[in-house]
Enzyme design. Sequence first.
Site, PDB file in Angstrom:
ATOM      1  N   GLY A 114       0.805  -1.226   0.000  1.00  0.00           N
ATOM      2  CA  GLY A 114       0.000   0.000   0.000  1.00  0.00           C
ATOM      3  C   GLY A 114       0.829   1.263   0.000  1.00  0.00           C
ATOM      4  N   ARG A 117       3.987   5.730   2.056  1.00  0.00           N
ATOM      5  CA  ARG A 117       4.456   7.108   2.216  1.00  0.00           C
ATOM      6  C   ARG A 117       4.020   7.966   1.033  1.00  0.00           C
ATOM      7  NH1 ARG A 117      10.782   7.337   1.060  1.00  0.00           N
ATOM      8  NH2 ARG A 117      10.951   5.593  -0.363  1.00  0.00           N
ATOM      9  N   LYS A 137       4.759  12.350  -2.084  1.00  0.00           N
ATOM     10  CA  LYS A 137       5.576  11.211  -1.643  1.00  0.00           C
ATOM     11  C   LYS A 137       6.464  11.695  -0.499  1.00  0.00           C
ATOM     12  CE  LYS A 137       8.657   7.592  -3.363  1.00  0.00           C
ATOM     13  NZ  LYS A 137       9.163   6.934  -4.579  1.00  0.00           N
ATOM     14  N   ASP A 149       8.479   5.167   8.394  1.00  0.00           N
ATOM     15  CA  ASP A 149       8.014   6.460   8.909  1.00  0.00           C
ATOM     16  C   ASP A 149       7.145   7.278   7.945  1.00  0.00           C
ATOM     17  OD1 ASP A 149       9.904   7.146   7.057  1.00  0.00           O
ATOM     18  OD2 ASP A 149      11.362   7.950   8.493  1.00  0.00           O
ATOM     19  N   GLY A 150       7.012   6.805   6.712  1.00  0.00           N
ATOM     20  CA  GLY A 150       6.182   7.555   5.768  1.00  0.00           C
ATOM     21  C   GLY A 150       6.884   8.762   5.165  1.00  0.00           C
ATOM     22  N   ARG A 207       4.008  14.026  -7.015  1.00  0.00           N
ATOM     23  CA  ARG A 207       3.963  13.272  -8.273  1.00  0.00           C
ATOM     24  C   ARG A 207       2.603  13.465  -8.935  1.00  0.00           C
ATOM     25  NH1 ARG A 207       6.403   7.362  -6.924  1.00  0.00           N
ATOM     26  NH2 ARG A 207       4.456   7.031  -5.786  1.00  0.00           N
ATOM     27  N   ARG A 214      -1.466   0.102  -9.520  1.00  0.00           N
ATOM     28  CA  ARG A 214      -0.393  -0.852  -9.826  1.00  0.00           C
ATOM     29  C   ARG A 214      -0.961  -2.256  -9.977  1.00  0.00           C
ATOM     30  NH1 ARG A 214       3.726   1.845  -6.486  1.00  0.00           N
ATOM     31  NH2 ARG A 214       2.935   3.966  -6.293  1.00  0.00           N
ATOM     32  N   ASP A 284       4.264  -4.403  -7.194  1.00  0.00           N
ATOM     33  CA  ASP A 284       3.687  -3.180  -6.617  1.00  0.00           C
ATOM     34  C   ASP A 284       4.295  -1.937  -7.258  1.00  0.00           C
ATOM     35  OD1 ASP A 284       5.877  -4.429  -5.044  1.00  0.00           O
ATOM     36  OD2 ASP A 284       5.925  -2.494  -4.050  1.00  0.00           O
ATOM     37  N   ASP A 294       7.643   4.831  -9.413  1.00  0.00           N
ATOM     38  CA  ASP A 294       8.475   4.575  -8.227  1.00  0.00           C
ATOM     39  C   ASP A 294       9.963   4.567  -8.551  1.00  0.00           C
ATOM     40  OD1 ASP A 294       6.241   4.591  -6.729  1.00  0.00           O
ATOM     41  OD2 ASP A 294       6.536   2.630  -5.810  1.00  0.00           O
TER      42      ASP A 294
HETATM   43  P1  AMP Z   1       9.231   0.516  -2.650  1.00  0.00           P
HETATM   44  O1  AMP Z   1      10.232  -0.587  -2.555  1.00  0.00           O
HETATM   45  O2  AMP Z   1       9.797   1.890  -2.447  1.00  0.00           O
HETATM   46  O3  AMP Z   1       8.398   0.423  -3.867  1.00  0.00           O
HETATM   47  O4  AMP Z   1       8.257   0.345  -1.397  1.00  0.00           O
HETATM   48  C1  AMP Z   1       7.624  -0.853  -1.050  1.00  0.00           C
HETATM   49  C2  AMP Z   1       6.610  -0.580   0.009  1.00  0.00           C
HETATM   50  O5  AMP Z   1       7.212   0.028   1.144  1.00  0.00           O
HETATM   51  C3  AMP Z   1       5.484   0.348  -0.397  1.00  0.00           C
HETATM   52  O6  AMP Z   1       4.317  -0.095   0.236  1.00  0.00           O
HETATM   53  C4  AMP Z   1       5.930   1.686   0.163  1.00  0.00           C
HETATM   54  O7  AMP Z   1       4.852   2.552   0.399  1.00  0.00           O
HETATM   55  C5  AMP Z   1       6.589   1.265   1.450  1.00  0.00           C
HETATM   56  N1  AMP Z   1       7.586   2.221   1.914  1.00  0.00           N
HETATM   57  C6  AMP Z   1       8.792   2.492   1.378  1.00  0.00           C
HETATM   58  N2  AMP Z   1       9.428   3.444   2.084  1.00  0.00           N
HETATM   59  C7  AMP Z   1       8.603   3.787   3.103  1.00  0.00           C
HETATM   60  C8  AMP Z   1       8.674   4.710   4.180  1.00  0.00           C
HETATM   61  N3  AMP Z   1       9.737   5.483   4.391  1.00  0.00           N
HETATM   62  N4  AMP Z   1       7.618   4.785   5.010  1.00  0.00           N
HETATM   63  C9  AMP Z   1       6.525   4.022   4.832  1.00  0.00           C
HETATM   64  N5  AMP Z   1       6.401   3.128   3.858  1.00  0.00           N
HETATM   65  C10 AMP Z   1       7.420   3.004   2.997  1.00  0.00           C
HETATM   66 MG    MG Z   2       6.863   1.198  -4.576  1.00  0.00          MG
END
Ligand code: AMP
Ligand code: MG
Length: 543
Positions: A114, A117, A137, A149-150, A207, A214, A284, A294
């Site tokens: 989901g 962030r 983002k 931490d989002g 963005r 996705r 995703d 992403d």
């Molecule tokens: P990504 O590998 O960046 O595509 O992220 C995979 C998942 O991790 C997605 O659900 C992102 O929303 C979540 N995510 C990545 N970085 C963070 C973050 N700093 N805080 C919260 N969720 C994150």
């Molecule tokens: Mg992602």
Amino acid sequence: MKAKTNDASDVEIRTDIKFDNRFVRELPADPETENKRRQVLGAAYSRVTPKQVSSPTLIAYSKEVVDILGFSQSFCESDTFLNAFSGNRLLPGMDPYAACYGGHQFGNWAGQLGDGRAINLGEIVNRQSGRWILQLKGAGPTPYSRTADGLAVLRSSIREFLCSEAMFHLRVPTTRALSLILTGEKVERDMFYDGRPKLEPGAIVCRVAPTFTRFGNFEIFTARGATALLKQLADYTIRTDFPHLGDPSPEIYAKWFDEVCKLTADMILHWMRVGFVHGVMNTDNMSITGLTIDYGPYGWLEDYNPGWTPNTTDAATHRYCFGNQPAIAHWNLVKLANAIYPLIGKVEPLQDAIDSFGRYYETGFNTMMAQKLGLTAFTPETDESLVKGLLEILPLVETDMTIFFRNLALLNTECEYAEPTDMKPLTQPLMDAFYIPSQITDTYLERLHTWLHTYIRRLKQDNRPFEEKQNQMNPVNPKYVLRNYLAQLAIDKAEKGDYSMIHELQEVLRHPYEDQPGKEAFAEKRPDWARKKPGCSMLSCSS
Ligand code: AMP
Ligand code: MG
């Protein structure tokens, strides 16, 4: 229109921005509104408010995206803009939410992921009737943030901002970036995963895309047996993003899937054309409309090495390396096919589309290579071995992909060459592409010249003037790409408060196919100091 902002100060601002939030209007919301991490069942999204930041500063914005959205330049320089796109204050009509999706990460089902962030602020329908979702983002936690931490740091935000716009100008389907804003807050990151976290400047990119849906948005519902929700989202997606297909039905779902396969193939073909390596092709991170989405540990191919992956997390398996991207796209499409199977109840139409992906990609690849080589059309009898021969030669020595193809258009192909050896003095423009002079042995040159000899003979069959050929090649072989070390230099400066290189790169990358006098330094091959420097050749997922 005169409108009131949603914040307590009730400041009146002038804005013509109209939001039409179809995603939240038509799809089921999470009934729980508390912003705490959890599994969200029975919903496509959760409403969530961005986190307040202390002192936002606008670093950059994209004037092309501003134009798409119909914003005025003065609005972009206003406090209202700064507050809206740092998450501090909602504009009238915004209805922010985080979407629920799952995904296969590195080959394994990862369950609910989901928007951990990412916070969607709202959808704008512009004057041309285009629908554009604005998404922050790094604007704080959501129910999908799991243990993180989002937030987002400046370095990864600069990379996303610059690269997504650069990709657009390269004509690669991509999400866009409106703005890059420094939050004024510090964010803790263990960049090298070595137990030594550091405080880094926080930032937020806004963005923009017609959809952020996705493959994983569909996968999560099927994994949970939520077929009614799956159907709702598929019908919504077809009506909103694929309206030309007509009303959803089992036949239309199959047509839709076939189109997703083609859009995905088109995107990968562009990546292979410009030397882009996404780095985390998890399901995703695969857009349902074939947009590059992403921007994390992505990288640009410097030396042409199909086995290269920029992502340190992928270093052991090279699953997401340059050369694997078409196969991984295929793998991901199979996962999507499984996810939407309950809508169709038949394997054949899905299998047919999956099978046609390979043929479609191959034809597209041949056409693309013919364009890169300046041939009028791909002629299998001669060109299959021509392309194969080149792809065998390129990895033999460290060869800069961008410079090699760009400079190929400079070779004098109108002369007569009786023997490959005649060409030695004329291949000078290609020498710029080689990283290690000692690798350019006589044996290597002999092989290269033999290939060039065949290539030039093949060009003569097309019988057209040098300039005409060059005019075909230059718009497909970029001169300027966001070289890994260039992005890192811009980051190093920005972390010291100097944003000038971000602006300069933004400008250069607006015209990637044009020769830009005075900007040649941005087209040079990677300097040796950057060969092994983190951020330049290896990227961590920490962002
Ligand atoms: P990504 O590998 O960046 O595509 O992220 C995979 C998942 O991790 C997605 O659900 C992102 O929303 C979540 N995510 C990545 N970085 C963070 C973050 N700093 N805080 C919260 N969720 C994150
Ligand atoms: Mg992602």
